[in-house]
Write a protein that holds these residues in place. Structure first.
Motif, PDB file in Angstrom:
ATOM      1  N   ASP A   7       0.805  -1.218   0.000  1.00  0.00           N
ATOM      2  CA  ASP A   7       0.000   0.000   0.000  1.00  0.00           C
ATOM      3  C   ASP A   7       0.839   1.271   0.000  1.00  0.00           C
ATOM      4  N   THR A   8       2.147   1.116  -0.189  1.00  0.00           N
ATOM      5  CA  THR A   8       3.055   2.254  -0.347  1.00  0.00           C
ATOM      6  C   THR A   8       4.091   1.893  -1.399  1.00  0.00           C
ATOM      7  N   LEU A   9       4.790   2.894  -1.881  1.00  0.00           N
ATOM      8  CA  LEU A   9       5.844   2.637  -2.858  1.00  0.00           C
ATOM      9  C   LEU A   9       6.923   1.728  -2.270  1.00  0.00           C
ATOM     10  N   GLN A  10       7.351   2.000  -1.050  1.00  0.00           N
ATOM     11  CA  GLN A  10       8.394   1.167  -0.441  1.00  0.00           C
ATOM     12  C   GLN A  10       7.920  -0.276  -0.249  1.00  0.00           C
ATOM     13  N   ALA A  11       6.684  -0.448   0.175  1.00  0.00           N
ATOM     14  CA  ALA A  11       6.147  -1.797   0.349  1.00  0.00           C
ATOM     15  C   ALA A  11       6.063  -2.515  -1.001  1.00  0.00           C
ATOM     16  N   TYR A  12       5.773  -1.777  -2.053  1.00  0.00           N
ATOM     17  CA  TYR A  12       5.715  -2.370  -3.390  1.00  0.00           C
ATOM     18  C   TYR A  12       7.108  -2.853  -3.800  1.00  0.00           C
ATOM     19  N   LEU A  13       8.101  -2.000  -3.582  1.00  0.00           N
ATOM     20  CA  LEU A  13       9.476  -2.382  -3.926  1.00  0.00           C
ATOM     21  C   LEU A  13       9.932  -3.594  -3.127  1.00  0.00           C
ATOM     22  N   ASP A  14       9.480  -3.707  -1.882  1.00  0.00           N
ATOM     23  CA  ASP A  14       9.879  -4.802  -1.002  1.00  0.00           C
ATOM     24  C   ASP A  14       9.013  -6.049  -1.152  1.00  0.00           C
ATOM     25  N   PHE A  15       7.914  -5.979  -1.891  1.00  0.00           N
ATOM     26  CA  PHE A  15       6.948  -7.064  -1.972  1.00  0.00           C
ATOM     27  C   PHE A  15       7.574  -8.366  -2.459  1.00  0.00           C
ATOM     28  N   ASP A  16       8.419  -8.286  -3.471  1.00  0.00           N
ATOM     29  CA  ASP A  16       9.076  -9.478  -4.027  1.00  0.00           C
ATOM     30  C   ASP A  16      10.581  -9.234  -4.014  1.00  0.00           C
ATOM     31  N   PRO A  17      11.253  -9.636  -2.920  1.00  0.00           N
ATOM     32  CA  PRO A  17      12.685  -9.349  -2.794  1.00  0.00           C
ATOM     33  C   PRO A  17      13.523  -9.839  -3.977  1.00  0.00           C
ATOM     34  N   ALA A  18      13.106 -10.925  -4.613  1.00  0.00           N
ATOM     35  CA  ALA A  18      13.865 -11.463  -5.745  1.00  0.00           C
ATOM     36  C   ALA A  18      13.831 -10.538  -6.954  1.00  0.00           C
ATOM     37  N   ARG A  19      12.812  -9.669  -7.040  1.00  0.00           N
ATOM     38  CA  ARG A  19      12.710  -8.769  -8.198  1.00  0.00           C
ATOM     39  C   ARG A  19      12.881  -7.300  -7.844  1.00  0.00           C
ATOM     40  N   LYS A  20      13.234  -7.017  -6.608  1.00  0.00           N
ATOM     41  CA  LYS A  20      13.437  -5.631  -6.190  1.00  0.00           C
ATOM     42  C   LYS A  20      14.530  -4.965  -7.026  1.00  0.00           C
ATOM     43  N   ARG A  21      15.608  -5.667  -7.274  1.00  0.00           N
ATOM     44  CA  ARG A  21      16.699  -5.121  -8.083  1.00  0.00           C
ATOM     45  C   ARG A  21      16.202  -4.739  -9.486  1.00  0.00           C
ATOM     46  N   ASP A  22      15.323  -5.565 -10.067  1.00  0.00           N
ATOM     47  CA  ASP A  22      14.785  -5.274 -11.393  1.00  0.00           C
ATOM     48  C   ASP A  22      13.914  -4.017 -11.376  1.00  0.00           C
ATOM     49  N   LEU A  23      13.131  -3.846 -10.310  1.00  0.00           N
ATOM     50  CA  LEU A  23      12.299  -2.646 -10.184  1.00  0.00           C
ATOM     51  C   LEU A  23      13.149  -1.393 -10.016  1.00  0.00           C
ATOM     52  N   ILE A  24      14.194  -1.496  -9.229  1.00  0.00           N
ATOM     53  CA  ILE A  24      15.082  -0.336  -9.018  1.00  0.00           C
ATOM     54  C   ILE A  24      15.826   0.007 -10.299  1.00  0.00           C
ATOM     55  N   ALA A  25      16.308  -0.999 -11.011  1.00  0.00           N
ATOM     56  CA  ALA A  25      17.000  -0.748 -12.281  1.00  0.00           C
ATOM     57  C   ALA A  25      16.043  -0.129 -13.297  1.00  0.00           C
ATOM     58  N   SER A  26      14.797  -0.594 -13.318  1.00  0.00           N
ATOM     59  CA  SER A  26      13.795  -0.014 -14.222  1.00  0.00           C
ATOM     60  C   SER A  26      13.562   1.447 -13.875  1.00  0.00           C
ATOM     61  N   HIS A  27      13.476   1.722 -12.583  1.00  0.00           N
ATOM     62  CA  HIS A  27      13.284   3.113 -12.131  1.00  0.00           C
ATOM     63  C   HIS A  27      14.420   4.001 -12.627  1.00  0.00           C
ATOM     64  N   LYS A  28      15.629   3.567 -12.466  1.00  0.00           N
ATOM     65  CA  LYS A  28      16.771   4.374 -12.903  1.00  0.00           C
ATOM     66  C   LYS A  28      16.709   4.651 -14.401  1.00  0.00           C
ATOM     67  N   LEU A  29      16.272   3.665 -15.168  1.00  0.00           N
ATOM     68  CA  LEU A  29      16.174   3.850 -16.620  1.00  0.00           C
ATOM     69  C   LEU A  29      15.068   4.852 -16.972  1.00  0.00           C
ATOM     70  N   VAL A  30      13.911   4.749 -16.318  1.00  0.00           N
ATOM     71  CA  VAL A  30      12.829   5.703 -16.585  1.00  0.00           C
ATOM     72  C   VAL A  30      13.283   7.115 -16.228  1.00  0.00           C
ATOM     73  N   VAL A  31      13.884   7.273 -15.056  1.00  0.00           N
ATOM     74  CA  VAL A  31      14.311   8.602 -14.605  1.00  0.00           C
ATOM     75  C   VAL A  31      15.355   9.205 -15.539  1.00  0.00           C
ATOM     76  N   SER A  32      16.272   8.391 -16.032  1.00  0.00           N
ATOM     77  CA  SER A  32      17.299   8.947 -16.925  1.00  0.00           C
ATOM     78  C   SER A  32      16.716   9.293 -18.295  1.00  0.00           C
ATOM     79  N   ALA A  33      15.739   8.529 -18.763  1.00  0.00           N
ATOM     80  CA  ALA A  33      15.169   8.770 -20.092  1.00  0.00           C
ATOM     81  C   ALA A  33      14.019   9.772 -20.075  1.00  0.00           C
ATOM     82  N   ALA A  34      13.279   9.826 -18.961  1.00  0.00           N
ATOM     83  CA  ALA A  34      12.071  10.660 -18.892  1.00  0.00           C
ATOM     84  C   ALA A  34      11.993  11.349 -17.530  1.00  0.00           C
ATOM     85  N   PRO A  35      12.955  12.225 -17.222  1.00  0.00           N
ATOM     86  CA  PRO A  35      13.013  12.806 -15.879  1.00  0.00           C
ATOM     87  C   PRO A  35      11.801  13.656 -15.496  1.00  0.00           C
TER      88      PRO A  35
END
Length: 155
Positions: A7-35
């Motif tokens: 129910d929060t952004l942090q809880a979403y990122l933590d929901f699946d620890p095995a894919r947290k790295r993928d979500l963070i990497a995706s975030h970095k790509l979105v921010v760099s391409a579409a700040p």
């Protein structure tokens, strides 16, 4: 059906620890391409309301009218955990067609839908092509903020 109970952004990122790295990497790509598209937690529409109930990480926001006359909020770009992959939704069009469709087979995607693509691991993506897609989507939205509204309304 796979449900993310965060129910929060942090809880979403933590929901699946095995894919947290993928979500963070995706975030970095979105921010760099579409700040200009600011990150937020998209709660989905509440039960009983029109719209999609899916929770996701959103980038940029717009509101569109639903047939009932109410309006719903939706992200310009959304990143959503699914049971076996991560889906990316892009709600802008170019010349009347979803911009994502122009990138079919070029993103390293597992699956391609009308306005979305999915991947298993961030490292499987062709990051230059995905970055280009995100930058194009942000540019279309900046030039025409009603573009995703028309798409979501089916016009």
């Amino acid at each position: 059906m796979f449900r993310v109970t965060a129910d929060t952004l942090q809880a979403y990122l933590d929901f699946d620890p095995a894919r947290k790295r993928d979500l963070i990497a995706s975030h970095k790509l979105v921010v760099s391409a579409a700040p200009a598209l600011k990150r937020h937690f998209h709660q989905g529409t509440p039960a009983g309301e029109a719209g999609m109930r899916m929770k996701m990480i959103g980038y940029g926001k717009f509101r569109y009218a639903i047939k009932s006359g109410k309006s719903a909020e939706w992200p310009v770009i959304g990143v959503a955990l699914q049971k076996n992959y991560i889906s990316v939704y892009v709600t802008v069009t170019r010349q009347g067609a979803p911009v994502v469709s122009r990138y079919a087979g070029k993103l390293g995607e597992l699956r391609m839908g009308g306005n979305n693509f999915s991947f298993g691991r961030f490292d499987d993506l062709k990051q230059d092509a995905v970055s280009t897609l995100f930058a194009e989507a942000a540019g279309i939205f900046k030039a025409d903020p009603e573009n995703p509204v028309r798409y979501m309304q089916g016009s």
